[in-house]
Design a protein around this motif. Structure first.
Motif, PDB file in Angstrom:
ATOM      1  N   GLY A  20     -11.143  34.317  34.321  1.00  0.00           N
ATOM      2  CA  GLY A  20     -11.035  33.390  33.449  1.00  0.00           C
ATOM      3  C   GLY A  20     -11.290  33.493  32.081  1.00  0.00           C
ATOM      4  O   GLY A  20     -10.034  32.903  30.847  1.00  0.00           O
ATOM      5  N   TYR A  21     -11.507  34.503  31.623  1.00  0.00           N
ATOM      6  CA  TYR A  21     -12.332  34.752  30.204  1.00  0.00           C
ATOM      7  C   TYR A  21     -10.538  34.839  29.562  1.00  0.00           C
ATOM      8  O   TYR A  21     -10.470  34.918  28.505  1.00  0.00           O
ATOM      9  N   THR A  22      -9.807  35.634  30.598  1.00  0.00           N
ATOM     10  CA  THR A  22      -8.648  36.227  29.706  1.00  0.00           C
ATOM     11  C   THR A  22      -7.534  35.584  29.988  1.00  0.00           C
ATOM     12  O   THR A  22      -6.017  35.870  29.566  1.00  0.00           O
ATOM     13  N   THR A  23      -7.383  34.663  31.208  1.00  0.00           N
ATOM     14  CA  THR A  23      -6.547  33.951  32.003  1.00  0.00           C
ATOM     15  C   THR A  23      -5.854  32.544  30.539  1.00  0.00           C
ATOM     16  O   THR A  23      -5.083  31.762  30.507  1.00  0.00           O
ATOM     17  N   VAL A  24      -7.756  31.794  29.815  1.00  0.00           N
ATOM     18  CA  VAL A  24      -7.958  30.729  29.042  1.00  0.00           C
ATOM     19  C   VAL A  24      -6.480  30.879  28.000  1.00  0.00           C
ATOM     20  O   VAL A  24      -6.670  30.096  27.266  1.00  0.00           O
ATOM     21  N   PHE A  25      -6.523  32.247  27.245  1.00  0.00           N
ATOM     22  CA  PHE A  25      -5.472  32.473  25.862  1.00  0.00           C
ATOM     23  C   PHE A  25      -4.946  33.587  26.118  1.00  0.00           C
ATOM     24  O   PHE A  25      -3.534  33.113  25.235  1.00  0.00           O
ATOM     25  N   ILE A  26      -4.550  34.563  27.438  1.00  0.00           N
ATOM     26  CA  ILE A  26      -2.870  35.265  27.218  1.00  0.00           C
ATOM     27  C   ILE A  26      -2.613  34.651  27.473  1.00  0.00           C
ATOM     28  O   ILE A  26      -0.690  35.690  26.411  1.00  0.00           O
ATOM     29  N   PRO A  27      -2.082  34.285  28.399  1.00  0.00           N
ATOM     30  CA  PRO A  27      -0.827  33.494  29.568  1.00  0.00           C
ATOM     31  C   PRO A  27      -0.038  32.221  28.187  1.00  0.00           C
ATOM     32  O   PRO A  27       1.162  32.841  27.938  1.00  0.00           O
ATOM     33  N   LYS A  28      -1.059  31.924  26.691  1.00  0.00           N
ATOM     34  CA  LYS A  28      -0.340  31.348  26.595  1.00  0.00           C
ATOM     35  C   LYS A  28       0.277  32.052  24.891  1.00  0.00           C
ATOM     36  O   LYS A  28       1.313  31.908  24.327  1.00  0.00           O
ATOM     37  N   LEU A  29      -0.854  33.383  24.336  1.00  0.00           N
ATOM     38  CA  LEU A  29      -0.084  34.427  23.918  1.00  0.00           C
ATOM     39  C   LEU A  29       1.446  34.447  24.549  1.00  0.00           C
ATOM     40  O   LEU A  29       2.249  34.784  23.707  1.00  0.00           O
ATOM     41  N   LEU A  30       1.303  35.174  25.320  1.00  0.00           N
ATOM     42  CA  LEU A  30       2.246  35.693  25.943  1.00  0.00           C
ATOM     43  C   LEU A  30       3.242  34.501  25.184  1.00  0.00           C
ATOM     44  O   LEU A  30       4.455  34.820  25.230  1.00  0.00           O
ATOM     45  N   VAL A  31       2.753  33.891  26.408  1.00  0.00           N
ATOM     46  CA  VAL A  31       4.137  32.013  26.321  1.00  0.00           C
ATOM     47  C   VAL A  31       4.341  31.749  24.644  1.00  0.00           C
ATOM     48  O   VAL A  31       6.103  32.128  24.594  1.00  0.00           O
ATOM     49  N   ASN A  32       4.063  32.159  23.698  1.00  0.00           N
ATOM     50  CA  ASN A  32       4.403  31.781  22.338  1.00  0.00           C
ATOM     51  C   ASN A  32       5.054  33.578  22.020  1.00  0.00           C
ATOM     52  O   ASN A  32       5.637  33.080  21.207  1.00  0.00           O
ATOM     53  N   TYR A  33       4.920  33.976  22.032  1.00  0.00           N
ATOM     54  CA  TYR A  33       6.146  34.632  21.273  1.00  0.00           C
ATOM     55  C   TYR A  33       6.703  35.007  22.053  1.00  0.00           C
ATOM     56  O   TYR A  33       7.375  35.046  21.382  1.00  0.00           O
ATOM     57  N   LEU A  34       7.319  34.711  23.133  1.00  0.00           N
ATOM     58  CA  LEU A  34       8.886  35.394  24.089  1.00  0.00           C
ATOM     59  C   LEU A  34       9.688  33.268  23.798  1.00  0.00           C
ATOM     60  O   LEU A  34      10.095  33.832  23.606  1.00  0.00           O
ATOM     61  N   SER A  35       8.966  32.386  23.035  1.00  0.00           N
ATOM     62  CA  SER A  35       9.673  31.615  22.971  1.00  0.00           C
ATOM     63  C   SER A  35       9.512  31.065  21.675  1.00  0.00           C
ATOM     64  O   SER A  35      10.002  30.105  20.896  1.00  0.00           O
ATOM     65  N   ALA A  36       9.077  32.310  20.888  1.00  0.00           N
ATOM     66  CA  ALA A  36       8.580  32.119  19.032  1.00  0.00           C
ATOM     67  C   ALA A  36       8.334  30.199  18.653  1.00  0.00           C
ATOM     68  O   ALA A  36       8.923  30.538  17.785  1.00  0.00           O
ATOM     69  N   ASN A  37       7.863  30.168  19.484  1.00  0.00           N
ATOM     70  CA  ASN A  37       6.951  29.004  19.199  1.00  0.00           C
ATOM     71  C   ASN A  37       4.732  28.949  19.175  1.00  0.00           C
ATOM     72  O   ASN A  37       4.462  28.987  20.016  1.00  0.00           O
ATOM     73  N   ASN A  38       5.023  29.228  18.192  1.00  0.00           N
ATOM     74  CA  ASN A  38       2.968  29.317  18.285  1.00  0.00           C
ATOM     75  C   ASN A  38       2.016  28.342  18.162  1.00  0.00           C
ATOM     76  O   ASN A  38       0.884  28.579  17.803  1.00  0.00           O
ATOM     77  N   SER A  39       2.815  27.201  18.493  1.00  0.00           N
ATOM     78  CA  SER A  39       1.997  26.469  18.609  1.00  0.00           C
ATOM     79  C   SER A  39       0.964  25.552  19.666  1.00  0.00           C
ATOM     80  O   SER A  39       1.494  26.284  20.267  1.00  0.00           O
ATOM     81  N   ILE A  40       0.319  24.387  19.238  1.00  0.00           N
ATOM     82  CA  ILE A  40      -0.473  24.243  20.886  1.00  0.00           C
ATOM     83  C   ILE A  40      -1.292  23.218  20.780  1.00  0.00           C
ATOM     84  O   ILE A  40      -1.367  22.635  19.235  1.00  0.00           O
ATOM     85  N   CYS A  41      -1.024  22.304  21.814  1.00  0.00           N
ATOM     86  CA  CYS A  41      -2.132  20.839  21.329  1.00  0.00           C
ATOM     87  C   CYS A  41      -3.258  21.040  20.823  1.00  0.00           C
ATOM     88  O   CYS A  41      -3.816  21.478  21.418  1.00  0.00           O
ATOM     89  N   PHE A  42      -3.149  19.996  20.597  1.00  0.00           N
ATOM     90  CA  PHE A  42      -5.108  19.305  19.669  1.00  0.00           C
ATOM     91  C   PHE A  42      -6.018  19.539  20.926  1.00  0.00           C
ATOM     92  O   PHE A  42      -6.969  20.007  20.832  1.00  0.00           O
ATOM     93  N   TYR A  43      -5.523  18.712  21.826  1.00  0.00           N
ATOM     94  CA  TYR A  43      -6.435  18.681  22.945  1.00  0.00           C
ATOM     95  C   TYR A  43      -6.376  20.346  23.943  1.00  0.00           C
ATOM     96  O   TYR A  43      -7.776  20.756  23.853  1.00  0.00           O
ATOM     97  N   CYS A  44      -6.049  20.768  24.228  1.00  0.00           N
ATOM     98  CA  CYS A  44      -5.293  22.282  24.907  1.00  0.00           C
ATOM     99  C   CYS A  44      -6.239  22.867  23.643  1.00  0.00           C
ATOM    100  O   CYS A  44      -5.974  24.287  24.521  1.00  0.00           O
ATOM    101  N   CYS A  45      -5.861  23.442  22.219  1.00  0.00           N
ATOM    102  CA  CYS A  45      -6.753  23.322  21.069  1.00  0.00           C
ATOM    103  C   CYS A  45      -8.281  23.924  22.125  1.00  0.00           C
ATOM    104  O   CYS A  45      -9.035  25.052  21.655  1.00  0.00           O
TER     105      CYS A  45
END
Length: 316
Positions: free
Chosen positions: A72-97
């Motif tokens: 759970g700990y790693t899944t909370v942020f690593i997939p989002k980190l990798l998706v942001n890198y691949l899409s070159a978009n480092n945004s995260i919505c307020f409630y997602c944050c």
């Protein structure tokens, strides 16, 4: 500036990992590999304990809880980190944050309670071996586990709710690779002293109390081991506890540096990000391997399960 009439940011920009010129692709590929290894390692621990009745003991029950926490700990942020890198978009919505911050600290705080329960289990097993089965019953272990998860939730929910209600008007750039308390408070408007004081209090109560309890447990364990007449029993007891002490050293050493300070808002986030890599990427991967490689019971059960699933393997 009138913060009450400002337009709250609907999304944040995560700065990302510390930049290493020309090595970004290798860095993110390594993170993906570590994440996969964490899922496989911790998933195998859970599977082995569930499938082998011989491993359905208090020690492995708490280890399963630790593996669930790591996934759970790693899944909370690593997939989002990798998706942001691949899409070159480092945004995260307020409630997602806010959700990411909530679950990140929920799993993080719960880990200290689980580590403490593992040290308690080792203390009872080594210091009171004849009474072990009567003390660490399945019902007691279940209640302790529920208390650990519930305690993790109660420890962070108030602080997260206060952070979610702060105004974010001046900036939406978070100087981190996930939503952490310090960087988020850095861009928040309004008075954050109460939140920081509450966070520091929780850190002191949870981290220090669990560390003190763990150290006291191992002092009694060490005293008991040194009094054992058999050298082989001493070596077996030391081997059982050594893996846990490695995890404790890695976890507390890095977390002390990052969170056990009164003003995380004004900390050096570049240094914090570098240290955070240790306990966010490395420790969840090491946990299953540290606990299983040195444990003959886990290795033996894994071999039996593999032979059961692949019958022809025994004849090779």
């Amino acid at each position: 500036m009138n913060l009450t009439n400002c337009t709250r940011a609907t999304q944040f920009i995560l700065v990302g990992l510390p930049s290493v010129w020309g090595l970004e692709s290798i860095m993110y590929a390594s993170i993906f590999l570590l994440y996969i290894l964490s899922l496989i390692g911790n998933g195998l621990i859970i599977l082995i304990v569930i499938m082998d009745r011989y491993l359905q003991k208090p020690m492995y029950f708490f280890l399963t809880n630790l593996s669930i926490k790591d996934i759970g700990y790693t899944t909370v942020f690593i997939p989002k980190l990798l998706v942001n890198y691949l899409s070159a978009n480092n945004s995260i919505c307020f409630y997602c944050c806010v959700i990411q911050l909530c679950f990140y600290f929920f799993f993080g705080v719960t880990e200290f309670f689980i580590i403490t329960l593992i040290s308690l289990d080792r203390y009872v097993a080594i210091c009171y071996p004849l009474r072990y089965t009567n003390i660490m019953t399945s019902r007691v272990c279940l209640k302790l586990s529920i208390a650990a998860w519930f305690g993790g939730f109660l420890s962070i929910i108030c602080q997260v709710a206060m952070i979610a209600n702060l105004p974010y008007c001046t900036s939406n750039i978070i100087n981190h690779f996930y939503c952490d308390v310090g960087p988020v408070l850095k861009i928040a408007g309004g008075d954050t002293h109460l939140i920081e004081a509450l966070g520091f209090l929780v850190a002191v109560l949870v981290i220090l109390s669990s560390l003190i309890f763990t150290l006291i447990s191992y002092l009694f364990i060490l005293y008991t081991i040194l009094r054992m007449p058999s050298t082989s029993r001493q070596q077996r007891a030391f081997s059982t506890c050594a893996s846990h002490l490695v995890v404790v050293s890695l976890l507390y050493g890095s977390v002390f540096f990052v969170y056990l300070r009164p003003t995380v808002k004004n900390s050096s986030f570049s240094m914090m990000k570098s240290v955070a890599i240790l306990y966010t990427f490395i420790t969840p991967v090491l946990n299953p391997f540290i606990y299983s490689i040195r444990n003959n019971e886990v290795k033996g059960s894994a071999s039996k399960i593999i032979e059961r699933m692949v019958p022809g393997l025994r004849n090779l």
